[in-house]
Design an enzyme around this catalytic site. Structure first.
Site, PDB file in Angstrom:
ATOM      1  N   LYS A  26      34.698  50.484  94.809  1.00 55.46           N
ATOM      2  CA  LYS A  26      36.160  50.317  94.931  1.00 55.46           C
ATOM      3  C   LYS A  26      36.723  51.351  95.903  1.00 55.46           C
ATOM      4  O   LYS A  26      36.348  52.528  95.849  1.00 55.46           O
ATOM      5  CB  LYS A  26      36.832  50.502  93.564  1.00 55.46           C
ATOM      6  CG  LYS A  26      36.501  49.401  92.588  1.00 55.46           C
ATOM      7  CD  LYS A  26      37.220  49.620  91.278  1.00 55.46           C
ATOM      8  CE  LYS A  26      36.815  48.513  90.318  1.00 55.46           C
ATOM      9  NZ  LYS A  26      36.946  48.887  88.922  1.00 55.46           N
ATOM     10  N   ASP A  48      25.005  56.524  93.786  1.00 56.64           N
ATOM     11  CA  ASP A  48      25.986  55.595  93.203  1.00 56.64           C
ATOM     12  C   ASP A  48      26.945  55.141  94.292  1.00 56.64           C
ATOM     13  O   ASP A  48      27.567  55.977  94.962  1.00 56.64           O
ATOM     14  CB  ASP A  48      26.768  56.312  92.085  1.00 56.64           C
ATOM     15  CG  ASP A  48      25.836  56.785  90.972  1.00 56.64           C
ATOM     16  OD1 ASP A  48      25.016  55.994  90.505  1.00 56.64           O
ATOM     17  OD2 ASP A  48      25.925  57.980  90.589  1.00 56.64           O
ATOM     18  N   ASP A  55      20.876  50.328  98.886  1.00 57.94           N
ATOM     19  CA  ASP A  55      20.863  48.861  98.932  1.00 57.94           C
ATOM     20  C   ASP A  55      22.291  48.341  99.044  1.00 57.94           C
ATOM     21  O   ASP A  55      22.526  47.152  98.904  1.00 57.94           O
ATOM     22  CB  ASP A  55      20.186  48.299  97.672  1.00 57.94           C
ATOM     23  CG  ASP A  55      20.882  48.752  96.396  1.00 57.94           C
ATOM     24  OD1 ASP A  55      21.563  49.800  96.430  1.00 57.94           O
ATOM     25  OD2 ASP A  55      20.754  48.060  95.364  1.00 57.94           O
TER      26      ASP A  55
END
Ligand SMILES: C[S@@+](CC[C@H](N)C(=O)[O-])C[C@H]1O[C@@H](n2cnc3c(N)ncnc32)[C@H](O)[C@@H]1O
Length: 243
Positions: free
Chosen positions: A154, A150, A186
């Site tokens: 932010k 993940d 990615d």
């Protein structure tokens, strides 16, 4: 599921950082454990198959003992639906594969993919990979995979990223000299973040010698579901040696 016998409640003390980049060590698990309601079939597999495949390891014990016959043990962190983990287990019968994934629906998907023929060299921890890393003895893993983690884009969430200098310290402890850490993403900022930390770490060396080393998935490296989506950009593949 993880059975930690005889170990301290909080695990062994973290080793002194071997890196120039220092950060606080996150302990909370971010991300989902529960998703949509599972089908009756998947619920059934969780009840019947998962207990048979669940990782049971004593604190500090050689993880090879979890398998009937394993020359080496590899760990996949956040296996998602488990395509990569299962393909590696089938392709490497002499290696013990441990997969950690806290998302119940991902674990259920892996179970449904192998229900008819679960490989004997695969063990699953439905939970935080850090539980396993803390429990493992020094130099016990030959490969570690962190694939499309993940990205937490932010800035205020960067501390949630799995790759942190303190985590590299922990991985350096449990990986044997010459072991390989494979990372793919990615998300270009997360790739840069990882490169910066791994290259600043004295226990890891990036093995790339040319462009195709990082922008083409190497042979013998099975694809993953998130790689197929590649929502954020072209995937990048990094391989680091534990020096
Ligand atoms: C973006 S998905 C990628 C899944 C898979 N590797 C793929 O490429 O398709 C990241 C996965 O990491 C898992 N994850 C997040 N934190 C984790 C942790 N501390 N230990 C193990 N898995 C974790 C999440 O539940 C999620 O399934």
């Amino acid at each position: 599921m993880l059975v930690l016998q005889g170990g301290p409640e909080t695990g062994p003390p973290l080793p002194h950082s071997e890196s120039a980049v220092t950060e606080p060590f996150p302990t909370k698990l971010y991300g989902r454990r529960k998703g949509p309601k599972l089908s009756a079939h998947k619920e059934d597999l969780r009840r019947t198959l998962l207990p048979r495949l669940a990782l049971r390891i004593e604190h500090g014990a050689d993880p090879r003992a979890c398998f009937e016959a394993a020359d080496d043990v590899w760990l996949e962190i956040g296996f998602g639906a488990g395509e990569h983990l299962l393909a590696l287990a089938r392709a490497n019968p002499n290696v013990g594969l441990i997969g950690a994934e806290p998302y119940e629906a991902g674990v259920a998907k892996l179970l449904s993919h192998m229900a008819d023929d679960p490989p004997p060299n695969l063990r699953v921890h439905e939970g935080d990979a850090r539980d396993i890393i803390t429990a493992l003895p020094d130099g016990s893993l030959g490969r570690v995979f962190i694939l499309f983690p993940d990205p937490w884009p932010k800035t205020r969430h960067h501390k949630r990223r799995f790759v942190q200098t303190a985590m590299l310290d922990d991985l350096a402890r449990v990986m044997k000299p010459g072991a390989e850490l494979r990372f793919a993403s990615d998300d270009a900022p997360y790739t840069e973040w990882t490169l910066e930390r791994a290259m600043a770490h004295s226990a890891f060396a990036w093995t790339a010698s040319g462009r195709t080393d990082w922008n083409v998935r190497p042979p013998g490296w099975p694809p993953t579901r998130y790689e197929a989506k590649s929502l954020h950009g072209p995937p990048v593949y990094l391989r680091f040696t534990r020096t």
